[in-house]
Every structure is written in C-alpha cells, then in structure tokens.
Design a protein around this motif. Structure first.
Motif, mmCIF file in Angstrom:
data_model
loop_
_atom_site.group_PDB
_atom_site.id
_atom_site.type_symbol
_atom_site.label_atom_id
_atom_site.label_comp_id
_atom_site.label_asym_id
_atom_site.label_seq_id
_atom_site.Cartn_x
_atom_site.Cartn_y
_atom_site.Cartn_z
ATOM 1 N N ILE A 57 0.840 -1.205 0.000
ATOM 2 C CA ILE A 57 0.000 0.000 0.000
ATOM 3 C C ILE A 57 0.873 1.251 0.000
ATOM 4 O O ILE A 57 0.645 2.193 -0.770
ATOM 5 C CB ILE A 57 -0.938 0.004 1.237
ATOM 6 C CG1 ILE A 57 -1.942 -1.132 1.153
ATOM 7 C CG2 ILE A 57 -1.665 1.346 1.352
ATOM 8 C CD1 ILE A 57 -2.774 -1.318 2.417
ATOM 9 N N LYS A 58 1.880 1.252 0.856
ATOM 10 C CA LYS A 58 2.790 2.396 0.961
ATOM 11 C C LYS A 58 3.530 2.634 -0.352
ATOM 12 O O LYS A 58 3.685 3.780 -0.794
ATOM 13 C CB LYS A 58 3.790 2.154 2.095
ATOM 14 C CG LYS A 58 4.737 3.315 2.344
ATOM 15 C CD LYS A 58 5.630 3.043 3.546
ATOM 16 C CE LYS A 58 6.575 4.212 3.794
ATOM 17 N NZ LYS A 58 7.430 3.967 4.991
ATOM 18 N N GLU A 59 3.963 1.549 -0.990
ATOM 19 C CA GLU A 59 4.686 1.664 -2.261
ATOM 20 C C GLU A 59 3.777 2.188 -3.368
ATOM 21 O O GLU A 59 4.218 2.962 -4.230
ATOM 22 C CB GLU A 59 5.268 0.301 -2.641
ATOM 23 C CG GLU A 59 6.161 0.320 -3.879
ATOM 24 C CD GLU A 59 7.407 1.169 -3.701
ATOM 25 O OE1 GLU A 59 7.900 1.702 -4.721
ATOM 26 O OE2 GLU A 59 7.880 1.305 -2.550
ATOM 27 N N SER A 60 2.506 1.800 -3.330
ATOM 28 C CA SER A 60 1.574 2.189 -4.393
ATOM 29 C C SER A 60 1.272 3.686 -4.390
ATOM 30 O O SER A 60 0.883 4.250 -5.424
ATOM 31 C CB SER A 60 0.265 1.397 -4.265
ATOM 32 O OG SER A 60 -0.448 1.785 -3.103
ATOM 33 N N ILE A 61 1.435 4.352 -3.242
ATOM 34 C CA ILE A 61 1.146 5.793 -3.165
ATOM 35 C C ILE A 61 2.418 6.617 -2.937
ATOM 36 O O ILE A 61 2.340 7.797 -2.594
ATOM 37 C CB ILE A 61 0.126 6.103 -2.048
ATOM 38 C CG1 ILE A 61 0.697 5.699 -0.686
ATOM 39 C CG2 ILE A 61 -1.198 5.403 -2.304
ATOM 40 C CD1 ILE A 61 -0.149 6.188 0.485
ATOM 41 N N LYS A 62 3.573 5.990 -3.136
ATOM 42 C CA LYS A 62 4.839 6.659 -2.850
ATOM 43 C C LYS A 62 4.992 7.956 -3.639
ATOM 44 O O LYS A 62 5.455 8.974 -3.107
ATOM 45 C CB LYS A 62 6.000 5.711 -3.167
ATOM 46 C CG LYS A 62 7.358 6.283 -2.792
ATOM 47 C CD LYS A 62 8.462 5.272 -3.039
ATOM 48 C CE LYS A 62 9.819 5.827 -2.656
ATOM 49 N NZ LYS A 62 10.910 4.844 -2.887
ATOM 50 N N SER A 175 -7.528 13.003 0.583
ATOM 51 C CA SER A 175 -8.023 12.307 -0.603
ATOM 52 C C SER A 175 -7.254 11.009 -0.841
ATOM 53 O O SER A 175 -7.841 9.969 -1.180
ATOM 54 C CB SER A 175 -7.914 13.224 -1.833
ATOM 55 O OG SER A 175 -8.299 12.550 -3.010
ATOM 56 N N ILE A 176 -5.934 11.059 -0.642
ATOM 57 C CA ILE A 176 -5.101 9.861 -0.801
ATOM 58 C C ILE A 176 -5.462 8.828 0.260
ATOM 59 O O ILE A 176 -5.577 7.628 -0.031
ATOM 60 C CB ILE A 176 -3.607 10.245 -0.712
ATOM 61 C CG1 ILE A 176 -3.217 11.153 -1.884
ATOM 62 C CG2 ILE A 176 -2.732 8.992 -0.716
ATOM 63 C CD1 ILE A 176 -1.835 11.768 -1.743
ATOM 64 N N LEU A 177 -5.655 9.285 1.495
ATOM 65 C CA LEU A 177 -6.030 8.371 2.574
ATOM 66 C C LEU A 177 -7.377 7.711 2.298
ATOM 67 O O LEU A 177 -7.568 6.523 2.581
ATOM 68 C CB LEU A 177 -6.093 9.120 3.907
ATOM 69 C CG LEU A 177 -4.754 9.553 4.507
ATOM 70 C CD1 LEU A 177 -4.982 10.414 5.734
ATOM 71 C CD2 LEU A 177 -3.894 8.345 4.855
ATOM 72 N N LEU A 178 -8.292 8.486 1.740
ATOM 73 C CA LEU A 178 -9.613 7.939 1.426
ATOM 74 C C LEU A 178 -9.509 6.846 0.367
ATOM 75 O O LEU A 178 -10.224 5.832 0.421
ATOM 76 C CB LEU A 178 -10.541 9.062 0.949
ATOM 77 C CG LEU A 178 -12.000 8.674 0.680
ATOM 78 C CD1 LEU A 178 -12.660 8.148 1.956
ATOM 79 C CD2 LEU A 178 -12.779 9.858 0.119
ATOM 80 N N SER A 192 -6.057 4.962 14.906
ATOM 81 C CA SER A 192 -4.613 5.226 14.814
ATOM 82 C C SER A 192 -4.289 5.976 13.529
ATOM 83 O O SER A 192 -3.289 5.704 12.864
ATOM 84 C CB SER A 192 -3.825 3.908 14.868
ATOM 85 O OG SER A 192 -4.078 3.217 16.066
ATOM 86 N N LYS A 193 -5.135 6.944 13.204
ATOM 87 C CA LYS A 193 -4.983 7.645 11.927
ATOM 88 C C LYS A 193 -3.679 8.422 11.855
ATOM 89 O O LYS A 193 -2.999 8.434 10.822
ATOM 90 C CB LYS A 193 -6.164 8.578 11.699
ATOM 91 C CG LYS A 193 -6.273 9.065 10.255
ATOM 92 C CD LYS A 193 -7.599 9.753 10.012
ATOM 93 C CE LYS A 193 -7.761 10.122 8.546
ATOM 94 N NZ LYS A 193 -9.076 10.758 8.284
ATOM 95 N N ASN A 194 -3.295 9.077 12.937
ATOM 96 C CA ASN A 194 -2.051 9.852 12.936
ATOM 97 C C ASN A 194 -0.838 8.952 12.723
ATOM 98 O O ASN A 194 0.094 9.304 11.984
ATOM 99 C CB ASN A 194 -1.906 10.624 14.245
ATOM 100 C CG ASN A 194 -2.882 11.780 14.354
ATOM 101 O OD1 ASN A 194 -3.358 12.288 13.341
ATOM 102 N ND2 ASN A 194 -3.200 12.183 15.568
ATOM 103 N N LYS A 195 -0.855 7.796 13.364
ATOM 104 C CA LYS A 195 0.257 6.856 13.188
ATOM 105 C C LYS A 195 0.247 6.290 11.773
ATOM 106 O O LYS A 195 1.306 6.088 11.168
ATOM 107 C CB LYS A 195 0.152 5.725 14.210
ATOM 108 C CG LYS A 195 1.391 4.829 14.230
ATOM 109 C CD LYS A 195 1.443 3.979 15.480
ATOM 110 C CE LYS A 195 2.773 3.237 15.572
ATOM 111 N NZ LYS A 195 2.897 2.476 16.821
ATOM 112 N N LEU A 196 -0.948 6.062 11.234
ATOM 113 C CA LEU A 196 -1.072 5.585 9.856
ATOM 114 C C LEU A 196 -0.468 6.590 8.889
ATOM 115 O O LEU A 196 0.284 6.220 7.972
ATOM 116 C CB LEU A 196 -2.543 5.341 9.526
ATOM 117 C CG LEU A 196 -2.879 5.011 8.064
ATOM 118 C CD1 LEU A 196 -2.224 3.697 7.650
ATOM 119 C CD2 LEU A 196 -4.389 4.963 7.859
#
Length: 332
Positions: A57-62, A175-178, A192-196
């Motif tokens: 997931i992290k790589e897909s929105i890098k 928007s990206i988080l959504l 844990s949104k802030n940590k996310l």
C-alpha cells in the motif's frame, strides 16, 4: 492477526482475569480487561504495519506522498518570507531594584526586549492601537517607498500562497487516505490515523499561523505597578490593508503612471481567473489537479526592474514558480 482472533484473545485474557481476581472486584477486572485490550491492539497494529500488505500500500502511493511532502516543504519556505522590520535600537541596559522597601513591581516582568517589541510611553501605546499602521511605520522604521511597498507585496503574495497551500495540501492528503482506506483495517484507520499517516510517509502539516509577525507596542510603568500593550499582527487581512495604506503615501515616481498596481488578495484572484486557473508554463490546471497550488509570478522579476502590473503577472503552479526563481519565464 485478524480482528476475530484479537477479540478471542482479549476475551480469553479477560476470563482469566475474572477467574484470578473474582467478580467481587469489578474495578480490577475492568482495569485488566482494558490493559489487555490496549496491549493486544498495539501488537495488532505493529503486525499490520510490518506486513507485506501495508508495504505494498505504501509503495503504491509513494509518488503521491513524495509530491505532498515536497509541497509541504515549499509551504514552509513560503512562511519564512518576511520584511526586515525592526524597532529602533536604543542599546541594552539592565535594571536592578535595590529598594529597601518590599515593593513587588510585578509588571516589570512583562518588559520584553526583542526586535518585534517597541517599549514606549502609555500615550504612544494607546495611539498605536488607534492608528496601528501609522505608528508601525514611525517606530519600526518602515520607509514609505516603492521598494518597501514591493517587499510587503512579496510577503503578502507568499503568505497568501502558504495559507491556501495548507488547505490544499491537507485536502490532497485526505483524498489519498480515502483512496486507500478500503485496504486499511477499520480499527487502525479510525483509532490510529495519525500513526497511519506517519507510517505511510507523510510529513506533519503545520496548520498554525504562528509565522505571521506580531509587532508590539509595550508600556510598563517605572514603578512596575501598571502595564499595557498593543499587538499588530500582520496576517493576510492586515497585510492587504497595510499595502493599501502605504500606497496612499508613496508617490510612484519611478513607475509609469497607470501601470503600477497593488499585489493584493483581490489582484491575485483576478490574475488566476484571467489565466483560467492554469499554469502558464506547464499548462497544468485545477481541472487536472483539484488541489493544485497556483501562485502569482512577476514575469520580469522586481529584482530585474519589473513592476506589479497585470501584464507583468502570470499564474504558475508552485513547482514551476519554484523552479523559475529569478529567471524570466514567458508563457508558452
């Protein structure tokens, strides 16, 4: 570790706690259940953030997180813009109270000394609250000149872009988080949104307006029993008004009559509307990117003899404007 497994684990531990301490002590039982739940949840989120699923997931929105962080850095740079305003320097002295009487002189502690504070009489402090711009110019050595006016226009232009950029940046991040929310466990997304946000690689966004300079007229009585002060905060609204105030004083000797305009918030919006909210260099517009930060640029920079006039202003996206610097870039 699934949510079902987590609940089973918590239920088991709670049962053990109830057996050990008995239902006769519900406070201890409740505390243990809460503690077990907290520990289990912490283990759960650590496992998720270390999983291959989250790494994908992290790589897909890098690319998007990188763009957001670059914009964040640019906004912080815009905030550093300021006019070099200082109060008169009367030197430095230290006052010591060697009185034999038990005077408290509480107000002396409010006597702050720095370049944003002008220590003055009570009448000056009162007059500054009635005519803030007049006294700001007089006691903070602001010369009413075209050079000064231009410098404050730059400050307003950058501060206005920073304020708008903060909103657009937060909207883009949300928007990206959504978009990825369906791939994130509900418990983590909401609790844990802030940590996310941190784990996804987003830098913190500073939404405060502490970067607006505040100039203070301060009076503290000699006896230390009374004090007053007047704060003049150069936020967007006050900068707009201050620029108009200076323009009424400045005689445009260096400019061709009728060509000089004022870089106010209304002119910024007028230029953006004229250019169809489109970068005149790369042609990217708010239709292509909803949260695109657009800035107003002097085609011929002020440092190279350009003036603030509609035909010398253009709309650029923040990336093109940052790349341009002091170069002359004409619309394609």
């Amino acid at each position: 570790m699934s949510v079902v497994f987590l609940l089973l684990f918590v239920g088991t531990m709670a049962t053990v706690a109830g057996t050990l301490f008995g239902l006769a002590n519900p406070i201890i039982t409740t505390f243990l259940i809460g503690l077990v739940l907290f520990i289990a949840y912490q283990i759960y989120i650590q496992i998720f953030f270390s999983s291959e699923k989250f790494k994908n997931i992290k790589e897909s929105i890098k690319e998007y997180t990188t763009n957001c962080n670059e914009l964040n850095d640019h906004i912080e740079w815009l905030k550093c813009t300021h006019a070099d305003i200082r109060s008169f320097d009367y030197g430095e002295g230290h006052l010591y109270d060697n009185s034999n009487f038990n005077f408290q002189r509480k107000e002396w502690s409010k006597n702050i000394k720095n370049h944003l504070v002008h220590n003055c009489s009570a009448s000056v402090c009162k007059n500054a609250s009635d005519q803030p711009f007049k006294y700001l110019c007089k006691y903070f050595d602001i010369k009413a000149s075209e050079e000064t006016l231009s410098s404050f226009e730059i400050v307003l232009n950058n501060f206005a872009a920073a304020e708008q950029g903060k909103v657009l940046l937060q909207n883009e991040r949300d928007s990206i988080l959504l978009d990825v929310s369906k791939s994130i466990p509900t418990l983590i997304f909401f609790f844990s949104k802030n940590k996310l946000i941190q784990k996804l690689g987003f830098e913190p966004i500073d939404l405060s307006d502490l970067y607006f300079p505040v100039f203070t007229f301060q009076y503290v009585s000699a006896g230390g029993n009374s004090s007053s002060k007047c704060d003049i905060k150069l936020n967007i609204t006050n900068l707009d008004s201050f620029i108009k105030y200076l323009s009424e004083i400045v005689k445009f000797r260096k400019s061709v009559v009728g060509q000089r305009a004022l870089m106010t918030s209304s002119l910024r919006e007028k230029i953006k509307s004229r250019d169809n909210y489109t970068c005149q260099y790369c042609n990217l517009s708010t239709r292509d990117e909803q949260n695109l930060l657009l800035e107003i640029d002097h085609i011929i920079p002020l440092s190279k003899g350009g003036i603030t006039s509609e035909d010398n202003l253009q709309t650029l996206c923040w990336k093109c404007n940052r790349t341009k610097g002091a170069r002359i870039v004409l619309a394609s």
